[in-house]
Motif scaffolding. Structure first.
Motif, PDB file in Angstrom:
ATOM      1  N   GLU A 124       0.833  -1.213   0.000  1.00 15.55           N
ATOM      2  CA  GLU A 124       0.000   0.000   0.000  1.00 15.55           C
ATOM      3  C   GLU A 124       0.859   1.251   0.000  1.00 15.55           C
ATOM      4  O   GLU A 124       0.499   2.263  -0.564  1.00 15.55           O
ATOM      5  CB  GLU A 124      -0.926   0.014   1.214  1.00 15.55           C
ATOM      6  CG  GLU A 124      -2.010  -1.014   1.062  1.00 15.55           C
ATOM      7  CD  GLU A 124      -3.216  -0.732   1.950  1.00 15.55           C
ATOM      8  OE1 GLU A 124      -3.105   0.128   2.835  1.00 15.55           O
ATOM      9  OE2 GLU A 124      -4.225  -1.399   1.738  1.00 15.55           O
ATOM     10  N   TYR A 125       2.003   1.138   0.666  1.00 12.34           N
ATOM     11  CA  TYR A 125       2.893   2.281   0.681  1.00 12.34           C
ATOM     12  C   TYR A 125       3.528   2.471  -0.697  1.00 12.34           C
ATOM     13  O   TYR A 125       3.571   3.575  -1.236  1.00 12.34           O
ATOM     14  CB  TYR A 125       3.985   2.106   1.746  1.00 12.34           C
ATOM     15  CG  TYR A 125       4.932   3.268   1.758  1.00 12.34           C
ATOM     16  CD1 TYR A 125       4.552   4.470   2.328  1.00 12.34           C
ATOM     17  CD2 TYR A 125       6.177   3.178   1.142  1.00 12.34           C
ATOM     18  CE1 TYR A 125       5.393   5.564   2.292  1.00 12.34           C
ATOM     19  CE2 TYR A 125       7.017   4.264   1.106  1.00 12.34           C
ATOM     20  CZ  TYR A 125       6.625   5.449   1.693  1.00 12.34           C
ATOM     21  OH  TYR A 125       7.461   6.533   1.649  1.00 12.34           O
TER      22      TYR A 125
ATOM     23  N   LYS B 105       0.394   5.166   0.656  1.00 14.73           N
ATOM     24  CA  LYS B 105      -0.316   5.217   1.938  1.00 14.73           C
ATOM     25  C   LYS B 105       0.662   4.889   3.066  1.00 14.73           C
ATOM     26  O   LYS B 105       1.179   3.779   3.144  1.00 14.73           O
ATOM     27  CB  LYS B 105      -1.419   4.160   1.920  1.00 14.73           C
ATOM     28  CG  LYS B 105      -2.783   4.694   2.320  1.00 14.73           C
ATOM     29  CD  LYS B 105      -3.806   3.587   2.173  1.00 14.73           C
ATOM     30  CE  LYS B 105      -4.960   3.800   3.111  1.00 14.73           C
ATOM     31  NZ  LYS B 105      -5.883   2.683   3.103  1.00 14.73           N
TER      32      LYS B 105
ATOM     33  N   HIS C  69       0.348   2.985  -3.444  1.00  9.58           N
ATOM     34  CA  HIS C  69      -0.584   4.102  -3.294  1.00  9.58           C
ATOM     35  C   HIS C  69      -0.049   5.208  -2.411  1.00  9.58           C
ATOM     36  O   HIS C  69      -0.771   6.142  -2.087  1.00  9.58           O
ATOM     37  CB  HIS C  69      -1.913   3.607  -2.709  1.00  9.58           C
ATOM     38  CG  HIS C  69      -2.478   2.436  -3.438  1.00  9.58           C
ATOM     39  ND1 HIS C  69      -2.833   2.503  -4.760  1.00  9.58           N
ATOM     40  CD2 HIS C  69      -2.730   1.166  -3.047  1.00  9.58           C
ATOM     41  CE1 HIS C  69      -3.285   1.324  -5.143  1.00  9.58           C
ATOM     42  NE2 HIS C  69      -3.226   0.485  -4.123  1.00  9.58           N
TER      43      HIS C  69
ATOM     44  N   ASN D 178      -4.483   3.532   9.303  1.00  9.67           N
ATOM     45  CA  ASN D 178      -4.501   2.734   8.065  1.00  9.67           C
ATOM     46  C   ASN D 178      -4.450   1.247   8.356  1.00  9.67           C
ATOM     47  O   ASN D 178      -5.166   0.449   7.745  1.00  9.67           O
ATOM     48  CB  ASN D 178      -3.305   3.094   7.178  1.00  9.67           C
ATOM     49  CG  ASN D 178      -3.435   4.485   6.603  1.00  9.67           C
ATOM     50  OD1 ASN D 178      -4.529   5.045   6.605  1.00  9.67           O
ATOM     51  ND2 ASN D 178      -2.339   5.039   6.127  1.00  9.67           N
TER      52      ASN D 178
END
Ligand code: ADP
Ligand code: MG
Length: 475
Positions: free
Chosen positions: A344-345, A350, A348, A356
């Motif tokens: 996710e990092y 994030k 995206h 999260n």
């Protein structure tokens, strides 16, 4: 810009990629161009002023040393925003991400070639099955696996003479394969001339069946005659396969008689392997039998931190604690969560925050197999908000009074209870608790928690109430 300068730039980028952390490289190095190389000064073009500031401040040293390796005559470097960097006709632009990927695939290819060579030397036995990343040094030792680790360590120091066989059992995802391959890898590294085979019972079975079909059973036996260490994972899969069991029985005897090491794992102790022939089972019990159990909180935390370190991923302490606390004990699942956070990092952008990660757990709670692993009962993540709600509801005060500064007893006690539960049961850090409670400092929280602990020892009623809240939250 010429093709030649693109080549130079590529070499520099590759050298930089080897100098900085993966996470940093992917975040800060997007695209680079080479604007000029004159009079000992090299000027890079970058996509934005943000990129320029970061590269010039955070990574100047790394870039300089990469430049020095490729272009020794360069004395200084500079960064300028290049408005033409996205122009497709610009030949001297390097897409750093793409470069990074290519670099890693070429490394992989080299490794594969090395494996293929070794396999050939071993007469085609599945060397490939052992994964370098499973080592004894990166196995985290805690109360749940201490004995198993000690036995693995002893065997890898004195193969054939410490414990023979070594049998490790435990539930899925608790580190058996890691230990077994760790033993194999360590022996291979320590004793260069020892031939080590790691296989799974499943694979052993397939190999055996194939050799029957191809009438090459003799050849298979011959291979095993020449090895020093045999590691067989998941022997429970031999259940009901009598002929394969017999074959293993013969190999076992042959190896054991000549003092060669055998290491086995299973999902249960040998005596509970009801569908394995008694005589083979009794061989499994000849040496030492050790189990791996479910890791406690501290061990889970240490494993998680080690895995993040190995991936060069910066996982904030509080997030690591949160995951270790909420995840159940299956280490493979903990790793799965880490993988998702990293993805996710990287995909995206994030960042890994408790919020999260918490939403990820909530999702897990509903779809039990979201990580593609065998479902087991798992706790649903509890955010600190949920705890604050429960405490304020229980004591009948407003949440803002709970986190506020009011020093009346009816607010103080619930506040201390909340802090105490966050610290002792949810394993938040003092700093983070301080942030939740109107920015109080570390020592104020520490003091409150100690205070409550002392009160709880004397005040039966309050002790009872705290337990009611804990029950409600499953803490
Ligand atoms: P098993 O074979 O018992 O099902 P594995 O050895 O495949 O479990 O472990 C699952 C994952 O958890 C692996 O990636 C392994 O590296 C990791 N793991 C388990 N226990 C530990 C530990 N104590 N230290 C480091 N990693 C661990
Ligand atoms: Mg396994």
């Amino acid at each position: 810009m010429t093709h030649q300068s693109a080549e130079i730039l590529r070499k520099i980028v590759q050298a930089v990629a080897g100098n900085v952390k993966k996470q940093d490289f992917l975040t800060y190095f997007k695209k680079l161009s080479l604007l000029s190389n004159e009079g000992g000064e090299l000027v890079f073009g970058v996509v934005s002023s943000f990129a320029r500031d970061n590269l010039a401040h955070k990574f100047k040293k790394e870039i300089e040393s990469a430049v020095a390796a490729v272009l020794p005559e360069v004395e200084s470097i500079d960064f300028v925003v290049d408005s033409e960097i996205d122009n497709p006709s610009n030949a001297a632009v390097i897409d750093c991400l793409k470069e990074y990927k290519e670099l890693t695939t070429s490394k992989k290819k080299e490794e594969e070639a090395a494996v293929a060579k070794e396999e050939e030397e071993m007469g085609g036995i599945n060397v490939r099955m052992m994964n370098e990343k499973y080592r004894l040094e990166n196995f985290i030792v805690g109360p749940s696996n201490q004995l198993a680790y000690a036995a693995a360590d002893a065997v890898s120091r004195r193969p054939g003479s410490a414990y023979n066989p070594l049998y490790i059992y435990g539930d899925v995802g608790l580190g058996k394969t890691h230990l077994l391959q760790g033993i194999g890898n360590t022996i291979k590294a320590r004793f260069k001339d020892k031939k080590v085979i790691y296989t799974t019972a499943d694979r052993f079975l397939t190999d055996y069946v194939n050799s029957i079909k191809k009438r090459t059973v003799d050849k298979m036996r011959e291979k095993y005659r020449n090895i020093d260490v045999l590691v067989i994972d998941d022997v429970q899969f031999l259940a009901k396969k009598e002929r394969t069991q017999e074959e293993l029985y013969n190999i076992f005897n042959l190896m054991h008689e000549s003092g060669r090491q055998i290491v086995l794992s299973g999902d249960r102790p040998p005596k509970e392997l009801t569908e394995i022939e008694p005589r083979l089972k009794s061989r499994f019990e000849w040496g030492i039998i050790v189990d791996v159990g479910a890791p406690d909180f501290e061990t889970r935390l240490a494993i998680l931190q080690e895995k993040a370190r190995a991936r060069e991923f910066i996982l904030p302490q509080e997030v690591a604690e949160f995951i270790a606390y909420n995840a159940n004990s299956n280490v493979r699942e903990i790793e799965g969560i880490l993988n998702q956070i990293i993805a996710e990092y990287e995909l995206h952008g994030k960042p890994p925050t408790i919020e999260n990660v918490s939403s990820r757990f909530q999702k897990l709670g509903v779809t039990n197999d979201a990580l593609g692993q065998r479902g087991q009962a798992r706790k649903i993540a509890r955010s600190y908000d949920e705890l604050l709600d429960a405490v304020s509801t229980h004591f009948g005060i407003e949440k803002k009074m709970l986190i506020g500064e009011d020093r009346r007893k009816e607010n103080m006690i619930p506040r201390q209870v909340a802090m105490y539960l966050l610290k002792n049961k949810m394993h938040f850090t003092y700093e983070r608790i301080g942030n939740i409670f109107s920015g109080r400092n570390h020592s104020a929280i520490l003091y409150s928690c100690r205070k409550l602990e002392a009160v709880l020892k004397k005040d039966q009623n309050l002790y009872y109430e705290v337990n009611v809240i804990r029950d409600k939250l499953g803490l």
